[in-house]
Write an enzyme that holds these catalytic residues in place. Structure first.
Site, PDB file in Angstrom:
ATOM      1  N   GLU A 177     -31.637 -15.197  -5.349  1.00  0.00           N
ATOM      2  CA  GLU A 177     -30.398 -15.328  -6.186  1.00  0.00           C
ATOM      3  C   GLU A 177     -30.532 -16.809  -6.412  1.00  0.00           C
ATOM      4  OE1 GLU A 177     -27.043 -15.517  -3.335  1.00  0.00           O
ATOM      5  OE2 GLU A 177     -25.430 -15.681  -5.150  1.00  0.00           O
ATOM      6  N   LYS A 219     -30.187 -10.967  -7.585  1.00  0.00           N
ATOM      7  CA  LYS A 219     -28.842 -11.046  -7.652  1.00  0.00           C
ATOM      8  C   LYS A 219     -28.380 -12.252  -8.580  1.00  0.00           C
ATOM      9  CE  LYS A 219     -24.971 -12.375  -4.632  1.00  0.00           C
ATOM     10  NZ  LYS A 219     -24.196 -11.974  -3.512  1.00  0.00           N
TER      11      LYS A 219
HETATM   12  P1  13P Z   1     -19.331 -14.506  -4.338  1.00  0.00           P
HETATM   13  O1  13P Z   1     -19.357 -13.087  -5.087  1.00  0.00           O
HETATM   14  O2  13P Z   1     -18.028 -14.862  -3.723  1.00  0.00           O
HETATM   15  O3  13P Z   1     -19.756 -15.605  -5.394  1.00  0.00           O
HETATM   16  O4  13P Z   1     -20.568 -14.537  -3.123  1.00  0.00           O
HETATM   17  C1  13P Z   1     -21.490 -13.837  -3.449  1.00  0.00           C
HETATM   18  C2  13P Z   1     -22.733 -14.679  -2.618  1.00  0.00           C
HETATM   19  O5  13P Z   1     -23.310 -13.821  -1.704  1.00  0.00           O
HETATM   20  C3  13P Z   1     -23.014 -16.009  -2.991  1.00  0.00           C
HETATM   21  O6  13P Z   1     -24.045 -16.355  -2.406  1.00  0.00           O
END
Ligand code: 13P
Length: 338
Positions: A177, A219
């Site tokens: 991510e 992600k």
């Molecule tokens: P949000 O969808 O609230 O941005 O959180 C997702 C997430 O896991 C961020 O690391």
């Protein structure tokens, strides 16, 4: 573990019409969310809240996996059933946040680097023992004056790649991510350029670290103007820009891309995902891994009356899961919203 097993888990995570619920807020972050709705943040309120989310009836209909926090993967329901067992029974894959959060990047004021590699091999072993099938590491890229630096992007990419390689060694699917933050007044073009540079750097690093892309999930953040930018693109523009950016920088071998919501409203997060899927087909399934956009309605209800609103809060979780599941197929319509 065989790479085919990792690939099978990755594909399960992005099965048609399904996505991920992110409930991996650190104790510090969940305290912020609880403070906002007037709930005291204790181990027991955190446990009770996550029990409400994870025991939502038929959660597995539209949810393929849930990302847990270190505390949460060890917890159980009031009646003593481990959360991980509840999830497995519901067909929801247990995931675990393994990074230790972002800290200031020395020498680069305003920029962040994610910590958590020290001891990660051992921690992953423990998490596998506790039932984790996939893991998450979040890198944070901040847009601002002269930011991000290439040092920030490259350092975070190297860390994501080392994390991903350790995950595959341990037999869990790494969800990588790199979040480009929505904070700031930058325009959508700037977000596009930063996101493209970040993704190119990430996939170069994953290649250099021998990470097998077929056993990973991306992600991603959407390509969108900063929160304080006067000019906000419409839904189709965000969808088109995000798709173009992903197509140019994410290899087709990646089994799936899930989005974070990053501070978008519930409905915007759903609409953007739906619009992208209506513009398909794409090289990868596009789904969701929302935290706030999956939970905010439920948290508000539950906060008002933890016992009395338990079932009603779960109904909103189920509805948000259904809406986002349909958006993952490009079949969401506004009349579905509660
Ligand atoms: P949000 O969808 O609230 O941005 O959180 C997702 C997430 O896991 C961020 O690391």
């Amino acid at each position: 573990m065989d790479i085919n097993d990792l690939a099978a888990v990755a594909q399960q995570m992005v099965a048609p019409g399904k996505g991920i619920i992110a409930i991996d807020e650190s104790s510090k972050t969940i305290k912020k969310r609880f403070d906002a709705v007037g709930i005291e943040c204790t181990e027991e309120t955190r446990r009770a809240y996550r029990e409400m989310l994870l025991t939502t009836p038929n959660l597995g209909d539209h949810i393929s996996g849930a990302i847990l926090y270190d505390e949460t993967i060890r917890q159980s329901t009031k009646t003593g059933q481990r959360f991980v067992d509840v999830m497995n029974a519901a067909g929801v894959l247990p995931g675990i946040k393994v990074d230790l959060g972002p800290v200031a990047l020395a020498g680069f004021p305003g920029e962040l680097v994610t910590e958590g590699l020290d001891g990660l091999r051992e921690r992953l072993k423990e998490y596998v023992g506790l039932g984790a099938r996939f893991a998450k590491w979040r890198a944070v890229i901040t847009i601002g004056e002269d930011m991000p630096s290439s040092t920030c992007i490259e350092t975070n990419s190297q860390l994501l790649a080392r994390y991903a390689a350790l995950c595959q060694e341990a037999g869990v699917v790494p969800m990588v991510e790199p979040e480009v933050l929505m904070d700031g007044s930058h325009d959508i073009e700037t977000c596009y350029d930063v996101t493209e540079a970040t993704l190119r750097s990430l996939y170069q690093a994953l290649y250099e670290h021998n990470v097998v892309l077929e056993g990973t999930i991306l992600k991603a953040s959407m390509v969108i103007a900063g929160k304080d930018c006067d000019e906000q693109a419409d839904v189709d523009e965000v969808a088109e820009a995000t798709l173009m950016c992903l197509r140019t920088a994410v290899p087709a071998a990646v089994p799936g891309i899930v989005f974070l919501s990053g501070g978008q409203s519930d409905e915007m997060a759903t609409q953007h995902l739906n619009a992208m899927n209506q513009m398909g087909p794409h090289p990868w399934p596009l789904s969701f891994s929302y935290g706030r956009a999956m939970q905010s309605a439920a948290l508000k209800l539950w906060a008002k009356d933890m016992v009395g609103n338990f079932a009603a809060a779960q109904q909103t979780v189920a509805l948000r899961a259904k809406e986002n599941g349909l958006a993952a197929l490009g079949r969401w319509t506004p009349d579905l919203a509660g």
